[in-house]
Design a protein around this motif. Structure first.
Motif, PDB file in Angstrom:
ATOM      1  N   GLU A 105      -3.633  -7.843   0.658  1.00  0.00           N
ATOM      2  CA  GLU A 105      -4.788  -6.996   0.975  1.00  0.00           C
ATOM      3  C   GLU A 105      -5.205  -6.183  -0.246  1.00  0.00           C
ATOM      4  OE1 GLU A 105      -6.110  -3.507   4.125  1.00  0.00           O
ATOM      5  OE2 GLU A 105      -4.219  -4.574   4.430  1.00  0.00           O
ATOM      6  N   GLN A 106      -4.231  -5.594  -0.959  1.00  0.00           N
ATOM      7  CA  GLN A 106      -4.554  -4.812  -2.150  1.00  0.00           C
ATOM      8  C   GLN A 106      -5.155  -5.698  -3.241  1.00  0.00           C
ATOM      9  OE1 GLN A 106      -0.606  -3.277  -2.762  1.00  0.00           O
ATOM     10  NE2 GLN A 106      -1.168  -1.216  -2.028  1.00  0.00           N
ATOM     11  N   MET A 107      -4.568  -6.839  -3.449  1.00  0.00           N
ATOM     12  CA  MET A 107      -5.077  -7.767  -4.462  1.00  0.00           C
ATOM     13  C   MET A 107      -6.482  -8.229  -4.099  1.00  0.00           C
ATOM     14  SD  MET A 107      -4.112  -9.229  -7.268  1.00  0.00           S
ATOM     15  CE  MET A 107      -3.348 -10.608  -8.047  1.00  0.00           C
ATOM     16  N   ALA A 108      -6.720  -8.478  -2.821  1.00  0.00           N
ATOM     17  CA  ALA A 108      -8.047  -8.906  -2.376  1.00  0.00           C
ATOM     18  C   ALA A 108      -9.075  -7.809  -2.629  1.00  0.00           C
ATOM     19  CB  ALA A 108      -7.998  -9.265  -0.897  1.00  0.00           C
ATOM     20  N   ARG A 109      -8.691  -6.534  -2.386  1.00  0.00           N
ATOM     21  CA  ARG A 109      -9.612  -5.422  -2.663  1.00  0.00           C
ATOM     22  C   ARG A 109      -9.942  -5.354  -4.147  1.00  0.00           C
ATOM     23  NH1 ARG A 109      -7.075  -0.451  -1.006  1.00  0.00           N
ATOM     24  NH2 ARG A 109      -5.567  -1.595   0.213  1.00  0.00           N
ATOM     25  N   LEU A 110      -8.940  -5.545  -5.000  1.00  0.00           N
ATOM     26  CA  LEU A 110      -9.187  -5.528  -6.446  1.00  0.00           C
ATOM     27  C   LEU A 110     -10.156  -6.631  -6.870  1.00  0.00           C
ATOM     28  CD1 LEU A 110      -5.696  -4.843  -8.045  1.00  0.00           C
ATOM     29  CD2 LEU A 110      -7.698  -3.378  -8.143  1.00  0.00           C
ATOM     30  N   LEU A 111     -10.047  -7.775  -6.219  1.00  0.00           N
ATOM     31  CA  LEU A 111     -10.914  -8.902  -6.558  1.00  0.00           C
ATOM     32  C   LEU A 111     -12.260  -8.854  -5.845  1.00  0.00           C
ATOM     33  CD1 LEU A 111      -8.258 -11.760  -6.484  1.00  0.00           C
ATOM     34  CD2 LEU A 111      -9.427 -10.861  -8.490  1.00  0.00           C
ATOM     35  N   GLY A 112     -12.365  -8.018  -4.803  1.00  0.00           N
ATOM     36  CA  GLY A 112     -13.611  -7.934  -4.046  1.00  0.00           C
ATOM     37  C   GLY A 112     -13.807  -9.101  -3.094  1.00  0.00           C
ATOM     38  N   VAL A 113     -12.703  -9.600  -2.541  1.00  0.00           N
ATOM     39  CA  VAL A 113     -12.767 -10.697  -1.583  1.00  0.00           C
ATOM     40  C   VAL A 113     -11.944 -10.327  -0.363  1.00  0.00           C
ATOM     41  CG1 VAL A 113     -13.077 -12.458  -3.356  1.00  0.00           C
ATOM     42  CG2 VAL A 113     -10.785 -11.893  -2.605  1.00  0.00           C
ATOM     43  N   SER A 114     -12.008 -11.160   0.658  1.00  0.00           N
ATOM     44  CA  SER A 114     -11.198 -10.913   1.850  1.00  0.00           C
ATOM     45  C   SER A 114      -9.759 -11.351   1.597  1.00  0.00           C
ATOM     46  CB  SER A 114     -11.773 -11.665   3.051  1.00  0.00           C
ATOM     47  OG  SER A 114     -11.578 -13.052   2.879  1.00  0.00           O
ATOM     48  N   SER A 115      -8.840 -10.780   2.364  1.00  0.00           N
ATOM     49  CA  SER A 115      -7.430 -11.156   2.210  1.00  0.00           C
ATOM     50  C   SER A 115      -7.214 -12.608   2.661  1.00  0.00           C
ATOM     51  CB  SER A 115      -6.519 -10.197   2.971  1.00  0.00           C
ATOM     52  OG  SER A 115      -6.894 -10.139   4.325  1.00  0.00           O
ATOM     53  N   LEU A 116      -8.047 -13.077   3.577  1.00  0.00           N
ATOM     54  CA  LEU A 116      -7.954 -14.475   4.006  1.00  0.00           C
ATOM     55  C   LEU A 116      -8.308 -15.418   2.850  1.00  0.00           C
ATOM     56  CD1 LEU A 116      -7.504 -16.541   6.267  1.00  0.00           C
ATOM     57  CD2 LEU A 116      -9.920 -16.331   6.824  1.00  0.00           C
ATOM     58  N   SER A 117      -9.340 -15.066   2.086  1.00  0.00           N
ATOM     59  CA  SER A 117      -9.705 -15.885   0.922  1.00  0.00           C
ATOM     60  C   SER A 117      -8.565 -15.929  -0.080  1.00  0.00           C
ATOM     61  CB  SER A 117     -10.947 -15.327   0.237  1.00  0.00           C
ATOM     62  OG  SER A 117     -12.070 -15.451   1.066  1.00  0.00           O
ATOM     63  N   LEU A 118      -7.971 -14.772  -0.328  1.00  0.00           N
ATOM     64  CA  LEU A 118      -6.855 -14.711  -1.270  1.00  0.00           C
ATOM     65  C   LEU A 118      -5.691 -15.558  -0.769  1.00  0.00           C
ATOM     66  CD1 LEU A 118      -5.897 -13.364  -3.921  1.00  0.00           C
ATOM     67  CD2 LEU A 118      -4.702 -11.743  -2.472  1.00  0.00           C
ATOM     68  N   LEU A 148      -1.916  -0.868 -10.328  1.00  0.00           N
ATOM     69  CA  LEU A 148      -1.664   0.168  -9.305  1.00  0.00           C
ATOM     70  C   LEU A 148      -2.660   1.313  -9.442  1.00  0.00           C
ATOM     71  CD1 LEU A 148       2.239   0.206  -9.255  1.00  0.00           C
ATOM     72  CD2 LEU A 148       0.696  -0.716  -7.519  1.00  0.00           C
ATOM     73  N   ALA A 149      -3.066   1.645 -10.664  1.00  0.00           N
ATOM     74  CA  ALA A 149      -4.059   2.698 -10.882  1.00  0.00           C
ATOM     75  C   ALA A 149      -5.413   2.281 -10.313  1.00  0.00           C
ATOM     76  CB  ALA A 149      -4.189   3.012 -12.373  1.00  0.00           C
ATOM     77  N   ARG A 150      -5.747   1.007 -10.434  1.00  0.00           N
ATOM     78  CA  ARG A 150      -7.028   0.531  -9.886  1.00  0.00           C
ATOM     79  C   ARG A 150      -6.979   0.482  -8.359  1.00  0.00           C
ATOM     80  NH1 ARG A 150      -9.436  -4.411 -13.543  1.00  0.00           N
ATOM     81  NH2 ARG A 150      -9.394  -3.338 -15.538  1.00  0.00           N
ATOM     82  N   VAL A 151      -5.826   0.213  -7.785  1.00  0.00           N
ATOM     83  CA  VAL A 151      -5.695   0.144  -6.336  1.00  0.00           C
ATOM     84  C   VAL A 151      -5.704   1.545  -5.722  1.00  0.00           C
ATOM     85  CG1 VAL A 151      -4.144  -0.505  -4.439  1.00  0.00           C
ATOM     86  CG2 VAL A 151      -4.501  -2.059  -6.316  1.00  0.00           C
ATOM     87  N   ALA A 152      -5.073   2.508  -6.370  1.00  0.00           N
ATOM     88  CA  ALA A 152      -4.916   3.874  -5.839  1.00  0.00           C
ATOM     89  C   ALA A 152      -6.245   4.561  -5.501  1.00  0.00           C
ATOM     90  CB  ALA A 152      -4.107   4.734  -6.813  1.00  0.00           C
ATOM     91  N   PRO A 153      -7.272   4.523  -6.353  1.00  0.00           N
ATOM     92  CA  PRO A 153      -8.542   5.190  -5.971  1.00  0.00           C
ATOM     93  C   PRO A 153      -9.196   4.544  -4.745  1.00  0.00           C
ATOM     94  CG  PRO A 153      -8.513   4.753  -8.332  1.00  0.00           C
ATOM     95  CD  PRO A 153      -7.319   4.105  -7.750  1.00  0.00           C
ATOM     96  N   ASP A 154      -9.008   3.235  -4.562  1.00  0.00           N
ATOM     97  CA  ASP A 154      -9.600   2.566  -3.409  1.00  0.00           C
ATOM     98  C   ASP A 154      -8.923   3.000  -2.117  1.00  0.00           C
ATOM     99  OD1 ASP A 154     -11.272   1.227  -5.083  1.00  0.00           O
ATOM    100  OD2 ASP A 154     -10.077  -0.620  -5.155  1.00  0.00           O
ATOM    101  N   ALA A 155      -7.644   3.338  -2.172  1.00  0.00           N
ATOM    102  CA  ALA A 155      -6.890   3.686  -0.962  1.00  0.00           C
ATOM    103  C   ALA A 155      -7.243   5.073  -0.454  1.00  0.00           C
ATOM    104  CB  ALA A 155      -5.391   3.617  -1.245  1.00  0.00           C
TER     105      ALA A 155
END
Length: 156
Positions: A105-118, A148-155
């Motif tokens: 889910e975190q990786m998908a948010r970083l990429l701007g896609v759904s977790s299903l796509s990932l 982790l720094a890029r994921v943290a602001p999104d959370a």
């Protein structure tokens, strides 16, 4: 007279058997040779078919390869330097995500896609579009702290 007739019949049968034995012996020899030849031809045919199958697998048809932009496993994207290519593989994406300690889910948010796509990309069930590959390759080059720094602001 019956004994003479019986004796004549027996003698004729004996002579006929003797002549037939010689002819049948010759036919048996020919038959054995033909069977050996057939067995050798079958063996040779099997070897040739095996070689043909091997060559067919090794053969690359340019007409079939050109229209397909990507296989289910990898996408090749040219980089800045000529002759240098970076390859996207599902296994590489999965191991990099694990190395970064990110969930799908975190990786998908970083990429701007759904977790299903990932998930589909990682399992090899789908290949990302060519427009997404540069972003994925950029993310694959990140370190753990930066990711982790890029994921943290999104959370938050």
């Amino acid at each position: 007279m019956t004994t003479f007739a019986d004796s004549l019949k027996k003698e004729i049968a004996r002579v006929a058997r003797k002549e037939l034995r010689d002819e049948i012996g010759a036919l048996r020899k020919v038959s054995l040779q033909q069977r050996a030849d057939i067995a050798a031809l079958k063996k040779q045919l099997k070897a040739l078919q095996s070689q043909l199958n091997h060559l067919a697998k090794a053969r690359v048809e340019p007409a079939r390869e050109a229209p397909r932009p990507a296989s289910a496993e990898s996408v090749v994207v040219p980089r800045g330097k000529p002759g240098r290519k970076v390859v996207f593989t599902a296994e590489r994406l999965k191991t990099q995500r694990a190395r970064l300690g990110l969930t799908q889910e975190q990786m998908a948010r970083l990429l701007g896609v759904s977790s299903l796509s990932l998930w589909k990309w990682e399992s090899g069930g789908a290949v990302p579009r060519a427009s997404r590959v540069p972003r994925i390759l950029e993310l694959l080059a990140l370190g753990k702290r930066e990711a982790l720094a890029r994921v943290a602001p999104d959370a938050s």
